[in-house]
Design a protein around this motif. Structure first.
Motif, PDB file in Angstrom:
ATOM      1  N   LYS A 170       0.621  -1.224  -0.021  1.00  0.00           N
ATOM      2  CA  LYS A 170       0.215   0.115  -0.069  1.00  0.00           C
ATOM      3  C   LYS A 170       0.964   1.354   0.052  1.00  0.00           C
ATOM      4  CE  LYS A 170      -3.861   2.186   2.541  1.00  0.00           C
ATOM      5  NZ  LYS A 170      -4.733   2.051   3.824  1.00  0.00           N
ATOM      6  N   LYS A 171       2.139   1.285   0.499  1.00  0.00           N
ATOM      7  CA  LYS A 171       2.968   2.576   0.346  1.00  0.00           C
ATOM      8  C   LYS A 171       3.527   2.462  -0.540  1.00  0.00           C
ATOM      9  CE  LYS A 171       4.091   1.664   5.502  1.00  0.00           C
ATOM     10  NZ  LYS A 171       5.211   1.496   6.436  1.00  0.00           N
ATOM     11  N   LEU A 172       3.734   1.616  -1.490  1.00  0.00           N
ATOM     12  CA  LEU A 172       4.347   1.717  -2.607  1.00  0.00           C
ATOM     13  C   LEU A 172       3.876   2.687  -3.806  1.00  0.00           C
ATOM     14  CD1 LEU A 172       5.718  -1.927  -3.207  1.00  0.00           C
ATOM     15  CD2 LEU A 172       6.923   0.018  -2.276  1.00  0.00           C
ATOM     16  N   PRO A 173       4.622   3.644  -4.308  1.00  0.00           N
ATOM     17  CA  PRO A 173       4.139   4.329  -5.464  1.00  0.00           C
ATOM     18  C   PRO A 173       3.967   3.578  -6.707  1.00  0.00           C
ATOM     19  CG  PRO A 173       6.170   5.101  -5.342  1.00  0.00           C
ATOM     20  CD  PRO A 173       5.911   3.859  -4.208  1.00  0.00           C
ATOM     21  N   ILE A 174       3.303   2.660  -6.769  1.00  0.00           N
ATOM     22  CA  ILE A 174       3.327   1.905  -7.944  1.00  0.00           C
ATOM     23  C   ILE A 174       1.915   2.112  -8.966  1.00  0.00           C
ATOM     24  CG2 ILE A 174       4.612  -0.084  -7.254  1.00  0.00           C
ATOM     25  CD1 ILE A 174       2.250  -1.729  -6.371  1.00  0.00           C
ATOM     26  N   ASN A 175       1.960   1.757 -10.186  1.00  0.00           N
ATOM     27  CA  ASN A 175       0.852   1.677 -11.007  1.00  0.00           C
ATOM     28  C   ASN A 175       0.092   0.577 -11.221  1.00  0.00           C
ATOM     29  OD1 ASN A 175       3.054   3.683 -12.032  1.00  0.00           O
ATOM     30  ND2 ASN A 175       1.321   4.773 -12.501  1.00  0.00           N
ATOM     31  N   ALA A 176       0.680  -0.657 -11.142  1.00  0.00           N
ATOM     32  CA  ALA A 176       0.177  -1.837 -11.563  1.00  0.00           C
ATOM     33  C   ALA A 176       1.075  -2.920 -10.971  1.00  0.00           C
ATOM     34  CB  ALA A 176       0.189  -1.986 -13.135  1.00  0.00           C
ATOM     35  N   ILE A 177       0.353  -4.404 -10.809  1.00  0.00           N
ATOM     36  CA  ILE A 177       0.989  -5.470 -10.376  1.00  0.00           C
ATOM     37  C   ILE A 177       0.668  -6.502 -11.756  1.00  0.00           C
ATOM     38  CG2 ILE A 177       0.658  -4.915  -8.064  1.00  0.00           C
ATOM     39  CD1 ILE A 177      -1.546  -6.991  -8.058  1.00  0.00           C
ATOM     40  N   LYS A 178       1.728  -7.298 -11.826  1.00  0.00           N
ATOM     41  CA  LYS A 178       1.922  -8.229 -12.697  1.00  0.00           C
ATOM     42  C   LYS A 178       1.489  -9.735 -11.700  1.00  0.00           C
ATOM     43  CE  LYS A 178       3.916  -8.068 -16.397  1.00  0.00           C
ATOM     44  NZ  LYS A 178       5.128  -7.946 -17.385  1.00  0.00           N
ATOM     45  N   ILE A 179       0.533 -10.567 -12.138  1.00  0.00           N
ATOM     46  CA  ILE A 179       0.239 -11.825 -11.608  1.00  0.00           C
ATOM     47  C   ILE A 179       1.338 -12.926 -12.228  1.00  0.00           C
ATOM     48  CG2 ILE A 179      -1.333 -13.556 -11.068  1.00  0.00           C
ATOM     49  CD1 ILE A 179      -3.662 -11.440 -11.559  1.00  0.00           C
ATOM     50  N   ASP A 180       2.033 -13.768 -11.149  1.00  0.00           N
ATOM     51  CA  ASP A 180       3.057 -14.368 -11.456  1.00  0.00           C
ATOM     52  C   ASP A 180       2.280 -15.579 -12.572  1.00  0.00           C
ATOM     53  OD1 ASP A 180       4.649 -17.045 -10.903  1.00  0.00           O
ATOM     54  OD2 ASP A 180       5.766 -15.486 -11.301  1.00  0.00           O
ATOM     55  N   ARG A 181       3.102 -16.139 -13.714  1.00  0.00           N
ATOM     56  CA  ARG A 181       2.624 -17.013 -14.669  1.00  0.00           C
ATOM     57  C   ARG A 181       2.154 -18.202 -13.785  1.00  0.00           C
ATOM     58  NH1 ARG A 181       5.343 -16.956 -18.724  1.00  0.00           N
ATOM     59  NH2 ARG A 181       6.628 -14.920 -18.200  1.00  0.00           N
ATOM     60  N   ALA A 182       3.069 -18.722 -12.739  1.00  0.00           N
ATOM     61  CA  ALA A 182       2.801 -19.781 -12.273  1.00  0.00           C
ATOM     62  C   ALA A 182       1.139 -20.055 -11.910  1.00  0.00           C
ATOM     63  CB  ALA A 182       3.398 -19.895 -11.021  1.00  0.00           C
ATOM     64  N   PHE A 183       0.484 -18.968 -11.376  1.00  0.00           N
ATOM     65  CA  PHE A 183      -0.849 -18.753 -11.128  1.00  0.00           C
ATOM     66  C   PHE A 183      -1.852 -18.734 -12.386  1.00  0.00           C
ATOM     67  CE2 PHE A 183       1.075 -16.710  -7.427  1.00  0.00           C
ATOM     68  CZ  PHE A 183       1.044 -17.934  -6.569  1.00  0.00           C
ATOM     69  N   VAL A 184      -1.157 -18.001 -13.360  1.00  0.00           N
ATOM     70  CA  VAL A 184      -1.950 -17.819 -14.639  1.00  0.00           C
ATOM     71  C   VAL A 184      -1.916 -19.193 -15.519  1.00  0.00           C
ATOM     72  CG1 VAL A 184      -2.133 -16.400 -16.744  1.00  0.00           C
ATOM     73  CG2 VAL A 184      -1.411 -15.179 -14.642  1.00  0.00           C
ATOM     74  N   MET A 185      -1.068 -19.568 -15.457  1.00  0.00           N
ATOM     75  CA  MET A 185      -0.937 -20.790 -16.626  1.00  0.00           C
ATOM     76  C   MET A 185      -1.659 -22.248 -16.171  1.00  0.00           C
ATOM     77  SD  MET A 185       3.149 -20.724 -17.347  1.00  0.00           S
ATOM     78  CE  MET A 185       3.215 -22.285 -18.482  1.00  0.00           C
ATOM     79  N   ASP A 186      -2.006 -22.093 -15.038  1.00  0.00           N
ATOM     80  CA  ASP A 186      -2.760 -23.094 -14.102  1.00  0.00           C
ATOM     81  C   ASP A 186      -4.200 -22.833 -14.031  1.00  0.00           C
ATOM     82  OD1 ASP A 186      -2.458 -25.711 -13.345  1.00  0.00           O
ATOM     83  OD2 ASP A 186      -2.133 -25.150 -11.006  1.00  0.00           O
ATOM     84  N   MET A 187      -4.679 -21.591 -14.044  1.00  0.00           N
ATOM     85  CA  MET A 187      -5.696 -21.410 -13.574  1.00  0.00           C
ATOM     86  C   MET A 187      -7.150 -21.657 -13.873  1.00  0.00           C
ATOM     87  SD  MET A 187      -6.130 -17.242 -15.035  1.00  0.00           S
ATOM     88  CE  MET A 187      -8.033 -16.820 -14.685  1.00  0.00           C
ATOM     89  N   THR A 188      -6.979 -22.247 -15.066  1.00  0.00           N
ATOM     90  CA  THR A 188      -8.148 -23.135 -15.980  1.00  0.00           C
ATOM     91  C   THR A 188      -8.242 -24.511 -15.449  1.00  0.00           C
ATOM     92  OG1 THR A 188      -7.000 -23.558 -18.133  1.00  0.00           O
ATOM     93  CG2 THR A 188      -8.357 -21.583 -18.046  1.00  0.00           C
ATOM     94  N   LYS A 189      -7.306 -24.873 -14.848  1.00  0.00           N
ATOM     95  CA  LYS A 189      -7.289 -26.508 -14.428  1.00  0.00           C
ATOM     96  C   LYS A 189      -7.070 -26.435 -12.896  1.00  0.00           C
ATOM     97  CE  LYS A 189      -4.201 -26.993 -18.623  1.00  0.00           C
ATOM     98  NZ  LYS A 189      -3.927 -25.786 -18.645  1.00  0.00           N
ATOM     99  N   ASN A 190      -6.915 -25.450 -12.202  1.00  0.00           N
ATOM    100  CA  ASN A 190      -6.585 -25.698 -10.639  1.00  0.00           C
ATOM    101  C   ASN A 190      -7.474 -24.294 -10.257  1.00  0.00           C
ATOM    102  OD1 ASN A 190      -5.238 -24.888  -8.042  1.00  0.00           O
ATOM    103  ND2 ASN A 190      -3.927 -26.527  -8.623  1.00  0.00           N
ATOM    104  N   SER A 191      -8.439 -24.914  -9.488  1.00  0.00           N
ATOM    105  CA  SER A 191      -9.372 -23.789  -8.786  1.00  0.00           C
ATOM    106  C   SER A 191      -8.440 -23.039  -7.800  1.00  0.00           C
ATOM    107  CB  SER A 191     -10.653 -24.659  -7.914  1.00  0.00           C
ATOM    108  OG  SER A 191      -9.968 -25.753  -6.879  1.00  0.00           O
ATOM    109  N   ASP A 192      -7.426 -23.420  -7.225  1.00  0.00           N
ATOM    110  CA  ASP A 192      -6.742 -22.665  -5.973  1.00  0.00           C
ATOM    111  C   ASP A 192      -6.095 -21.343  -6.812  1.00  0.00           C
ATOM    112  OD1 ASP A 192      -7.570 -24.140  -3.624  1.00  0.00           O
ATOM    113  OD2 ASP A 192      -5.710 -25.467  -4.114  1.00  0.00           O
TER     114      ASP A 192
END
Length: 273
Positions: free
Chosen positions: A183-205
């Motif tokens: 919350k303190k960081l002056p950032i614009n965006a976050i990038k979700i790690d590929r480990a979660f994205v590549m598995d998301m249609t097969k893994n509910s977690d």
């Protein structure tokens, strides 16, 4: 007992020889950038590109970044390596601008880059030298890199944000930062790690993590980029969850500048048709 394996020895002759070759490649400016496009999931339009360093060894051929980047950090040449790639990325961005395409370029910064006390000054000098608008430059920093020296990292990021440079937290979800620190960081965006994205249609977690991350980021006023999109099903699911942008092999592999120009022309043609 331990059985010696040359591959696990950081000081084996082949590794040391490769490290010397990398130092020579950096000294002679032989590394070059490839660019992977990011698209808006609402419009399909290109929103920018991520710069990825490439090295073609004269004898061994292409060396993967996950092999030579750690070597550069160990040999303490990650600074000049990063500055060389940054300069070439800026020059290519300006080339696209001259053709009428304002395409932001995102460059990765490592923990050792952030520890360089002259980093902000160097980046400012390159922006002036290239005549580049700061809003066309983005920096991607991992959570773990920020935790090396949180106070100094916060100062660096604040200086970049004040210059007009966009900031992304890379590989979000696998690092060590707390929500309070985020919350303190002056950032614009976050990038979700590929480990979660590549598995998301097969893994509910994984799907739950992606969904929660999108909601968290939006509640904090941040943009969300998903990396590692490998198929249309994942792309469609991300769009349904309200993710803002995506990148990955389903969209495009990292390409040299001329290859990206061809890809952009084809993408524009598909949207027109």
């Amino acid at each position: 007992y331990f059985i010696y394996e040359a591959a696990s020895d950081p000081s084996n002759p082949q590794r040391l020889m490769l490290m010397g070759d990398l130092r020579n490649a950096v000294d002679h400016d032989q590394l070059f950038p490839h660019f992977q496009p990011k698209i808006c999931l609402h419009t399909g339009r290109v929103t920018g590109v991520e710069t990825l360093a490439r090295w073609k060894h004269p004898e061994r051929g292409p060396i993967p970044p996950d092999e030579f980047i750690p070597l550069a950090e160990k040999a303490n040449i990650i600074g000049p390596l990063a500055m060389g790639i940054l300069k070439k990325s800026m020059a290519q961005c300006q080339a696209w601008c001259r053709k009428g395409g304002n395409i932001p370029v995102a460059v990765n910064l490592s923990a050792k880059n952030l520890l360089d006390r002259t980093l902000v000054k160097k980046v400012g000098a390159l922006l002036t030298e290239q005549g580049m608008e700061p809003n066309l430059l983005e920096f991607e920093i991992t959570e773990s890199a920020l935790m090396e020296d949180p106070t100094h990292a916060l100062n660096i990021l604040t200086a970049f944000r004040n210059m007009g440079i966009a900031l992304y937290i890379d590989d979000f979800g696998i690092g060590y930062s707390s929500l309070a620190y985020l919350k303190k960081l002056p950032i614009n965006a976050i990038k979700i790690d590929r480990a979660f994205v590549m598995d998301m249609t097969k893994n509910s977690d994984s799907a739950t993590i992606v969904r929660s991350t999108v909601a968290l980021a939006h509640n904090l006023g941040l943009k969300v980029v998903a990396e590692g999109v490998e198929d249309k099903a994942t792309l469609d699911e991300l769009a349904a969850l309200g993710c803002d942008e995506a990148q990955g092999y389903h969209i495009s592999r990292p390409l040299p500048a001329d290859g990206l120009d061809e890809w952009l022309a084809k993408a524009s043609s598909r949207r027109t048709n």
